[in-house]
Design a protein around this motif. Structure first.
Motif, PDB file in Angstrom:
ATOM      1  N   MET A 286     -37.659  -0.883  -0.198  1.00 41.62           N
ATOM      2  CA  MET A 286     -36.771   0.012  -0.840  1.00 41.62           C
ATOM      3  C   MET A 286     -35.428   0.332  -0.562  1.00 41.62           C
ATOM      4  SD  MET A 286     -37.134   4.041   2.003  1.00 41.62           S
ATOM      5  CE  MET A 286     -36.041   3.982   3.622  1.00 41.62           C
ATOM      6  N   ALA A 287     -35.011   1.261  -1.793  1.00 36.26           N
ATOM      7  CA  ALA A 287     -33.949   1.176  -2.333  1.00 36.26           C
ATOM      8  C   ALA A 287     -32.883   1.659  -1.375  1.00 36.26           C
ATOM      9  CB  ALA A 287     -33.493   1.218  -3.610  1.00 36.26           C
TER      10      ALA A 287
ATOM     11  N   ASP B 140     -31.003  -2.856  -2.350  1.00 36.37           N
ATOM     12  CA  ASP B 140     -31.644  -3.448  -1.487  1.00 36.37           C
ATOM     13  C   ASP B 140     -31.972  -5.163  -1.613  1.00 36.37           C
ATOM     14  OD1 ASP B 140     -34.674  -4.097  -2.055  1.00 36.37           O
ATOM     15  OD2 ASP B 140     -35.299  -3.396  -3.759  1.00 36.37           O
TER      16      ASP B 140
ATOM     17  N   TYR C  14     -33.461  -7.434  -1.303  1.00 35.97           N
ATOM     18  CA  TYR C  14     -34.890  -7.927  -2.580  1.00 35.97           C
ATOM     19  C   TYR C  14     -34.211  -8.494  -3.788  1.00 35.97           C
ATOM     20  CZ  TYR C  14     -37.755  -7.189   1.867  1.00 35.97           C
ATOM     21  OH  TYR C  14     -38.096  -7.372   3.403  1.00 35.97           O
TER      22      TYR C  14
ATOM     23  N   CYS D 206     -27.948  -8.325  -4.660  1.00 32.67           N
ATOM     24  CA  CYS D 206     -27.782  -7.311  -3.597  1.00 32.67           C
ATOM     25  C   CYS D 206     -26.838  -7.859  -2.835  1.00 32.67           C
ATOM     26  CB  CYS D 206     -29.273  -6.683  -2.832  1.00 32.67           C
ATOM     27  SG  CYS D 206     -28.628  -5.526  -1.985  1.00 32.67           S
TER      28      CYS D 206
END
Length: 127
Positions: A1-2, A12, A14, A18
């Motif tokens: 979830m960003a 995020d 992932y 980031c």
């Protein structure tokens, strides 16, 4: 979830690049877990941390403390006396890490035998 903070790009972990990945690398490190745990009872001097955390080198303790201070998780306080007294203690954000890191510590103790058995079984199967 960003998660979006202000007008910045979504955060995020992932997604490659980031900035939260650097934080995860820090708080997921073995030495961070142990340093935060050791400081849970209150401020400690460098030498006391070195004695409390067996196996950590002076270099790794210094590097990890600097990273934790840089990221606002540990506060370094120098008191002018001879010799200078330097204490390290958790900040508010550092204290908020105690619970999650204690949970990891407890998980590792609770699941050590099962993980060890799985490793031995895997080694016997794969060679």
């Amino acid at each position: 979830m960003a998660i979006v903070i202000g007008s910045a790009l979504p955060l995020d972990p992932y997604v490659d690049g980031c900035p939260t990945r650097r934080i995860l690398d820090l708080i997921g490190g073995r030495w961070t877990v142990l340093i935060v745990g050791a400081l849970d009872d209150g401020p400690l001097r460098f030498s006391a941390l070195l004695r409390r955390i067996e196996g950590i080198s002076q270099k790794m303790l210094t590097q990890t403390l600097k990273a934790l201070e840089r990221d606002g998780l540990v506060q370094r306080t120098a008191t002018l006396q001879v010799p200078v007294r330097v204490d390290y203690e958790l900040t508010g954000p550092g204290r908020s890490l105690v619970g999650p890191l204690r949970a990891l510590e407890e998980w590792s103790i609770d699941h050590y035998a099962g993980v060890r058995d799985a490793q031995e079984e895997y080694s016997a199967r794969v060679g």
